[in-house]
Design an enzyme around this catalytic site. Sequence first.
Site, PDB file in Angstrom:
ATOM      1  CB  CYS A 384     -91.788 118.742  -1.799  1.00  0.00           C
ATOM      2  SG  CYS A 384     -92.062 117.372  -2.931  1.00  0.00           S
ATOM      3  CG  HIS A 510     -95.641 121.341  -3.478  1.00  0.00           C
ATOM      4  ND1 HIS A 510     -94.478 122.060  -3.589  1.00  0.00           N
ATOM      5  CD2 HIS A 510     -95.365 120.108  -3.960  1.00  0.00           C
ATOM      6  CE1 HIS A 510     -93.534 121.299  -4.124  1.00  0.00           C
ATOM      7  NE2 HIS A 510     -94.052 120.111  -4.360  1.00  0.00           N
ATOM      8  CD  GLU A 512     -95.581 125.191  -2.069  1.00  0.00           C
ATOM      9  OE1 GLU A 512     -95.942 124.560  -1.050  1.00  0.00           O
ATOM     10  OE2 GLU A 512     -94.743 124.753  -2.876  1.00  0.00           O
TER      11      GLU A 512
HETATM   12  N1  GLN Z   1     -87.057 115.718  -5.885  1.00  0.00           N
HETATM   13  C1  GLN Z   1     -88.004 115.221  -4.935  1.00  0.00           C
HETATM   14  C2  GLN Z   1     -88.897 114.150  -5.532  1.00  0.00           C
HETATM   15  O1  GLN Z   1     -89.034 114.046  -6.728  1.00  0.00           O
HETATM   16  C3  GLN Z   1     -88.830 116.363  -4.346  1.00  0.00           C
HETATM   17  C4  GLN Z   1     -89.672 117.077  -5.352  1.00  0.00           C
HETATM   18  C5  GLN Z   1     -90.172 118.421  -4.869  1.00  0.00           C
HETATM   19  O2  GLN Z   1     -89.612 119.012  -3.953  1.00  0.00           O
HETATM   20  N2  GLN Z   1     -91.208 118.951  -5.508  1.00  0.00           N
HETATM   21  O3  GLN Z   1     -89.502 113.409  -4.812  1.00  0.00           O
END
Ligand code: GLN
Length: 538
Positions: A384, A510, A512
């Site tokens: 992310c 994600h 994970e």
């Molecule tokens: N802050 C980033 C976004 O909103 C990544 C979010 C995250 O890592 N879950 O896109």
Amino acid sequence: MDQNVKYIFVTGGVSSSLGKGIISSSLAKLLQARGFSVTIQKLDPYINIDPGTLNPYEHGECYVTDDGAETDLDLGHYERFSNTPTSQANNVTTGRIYQNVINKERRGEYLGTTVQVIPHITDEIKRSVRLLGQTGKYDFVITEIGGTVGDIESFPFVETVRQMKWELENRCVVIHLTLVPYLRAAGELKSKPTQHSVKKLLEQGVQPDIIVCRTEKPLYEGIKHKIAQFCNIRPSSVIESLDAETIYDVPLMMLEEKLDVEVLKKTNTPIPEKVDLDNWKRFLNNLKNPKYEVNIGLVGKYIELKDAYKSINEAFVHGGAMNQTKVNIRRIQSENITADNARELLKGLDGILVAPGFGNRGIEGKIEAIRYARENKIPFLGICLGMQCAVIEFSRNVLHLKGAHSTEMDPDTPYPVIDIMENQKKIKNLGGTMRLGAYNCKLNRESKSYAAYGKEMIRERHRHRYEFNNAYRDAFEKNGVRLAGINPEEDLVEIIEIKDHPWFIGVQFHPEYRSTVKQPHPLFVHFVKAALEHKGKK
Ligand code: GLN
């Protein structure tokens, strides 16, 4: 509708953090191993509608389900143990209960009555619990009640348990988890805190059926009898829960202690003899007897707090076991990393993972860590925000786009390589409004991601507002980046890979959250494998 479903409640006493989530997950695992279908739910007494707006320092990681619910991290344990997806219905807070009741009141559904904690709030809690039973999918619904009995805010939940126990008779079992401390000076285990905590439950009208005692020393027969006698249960219903080497030992320890048998007996359920835990035991065997070892750097800003990256840690446990490899995770504060000290801080690592996150703190350090991994051909996984930082790093240092950034950190950047998604621009409320939950992703057959997943269409969970800016796609592809995964519905870049690198993958989703004991996540399995290969070359 749910007349054959059995409801198990798990409450906690004496202290928080005793591991109600692990006990619930272990019980679920054992019931599954005996052939039953089970789901686990968490009722949280706080007033936030969900933990999505909570800082990780407050509440650890926010876990995201397929249907896009932002939930308590215990749901991660439920899925990792039971390999069954959870949903919005599996995590309900006081805030959500009140919100539902107030919405009904506004719609006039209470027909002029005074709306009160009892019966309206307790009825709504009951409805949330039985909703899972009424899906017709489960033999058992295990409901974990957050907090500790006696807390003011858990009163309505305990009252609901009291009512349900009365209404459901032997289709309802209450398990109370307490702490039996060992006093070194006296050389003794102490049962008094457990007695007091059961008294607290009794004051609220709930007699526990089973007491699970968390302890650092084995319970001797005498103390089991004492607890049984003072707490109105049989000694066989006093279950020892000794501190474990790993949380994954707990199901087998609970099997030994017959927690599942007690639950089946108390619900008049015939006890199937076969307990199928072969898979689980194989996993444990690999976990405990690793042949190899690798060092992975976890670069993030919440490193003081183990729970902030819970699912990532566990995914390494699963991916490591799959490779018969012990994964040592070195947590590295991204704020401390600079161009000058990156080599020093990151030396000896066989892989580098840059964690998800929000906001500007520690961003430049993450970018430096990625530069180090890219230039030194160290296996890299960016999740992310970690992927977004990899895009920024590549833009600045390979494409020479000076000042390239995400508009989250620098709204005026000349090169907004990561930008807010179109449909996020008009959103004002912060709670529950990100791109959340599972979306499709189509993999490029040439990619390393495809090699890991072994299929073309995957579905992964998201939690973000910003996205790879498609205006830069060409520049990236012409300079050695493979856009390895694309969301076909909205044409969003979900995975980037650097072609001329042994293993460099950034994912907008994600992975994970989807790693379980039964199905370790392919990206983590392959990341550990790449780290092993890197180590072999050193
Ligand atoms: N802050 C980033 C976004 O909103 C990544 C979010 C995250 O890592 N879950 O896109």
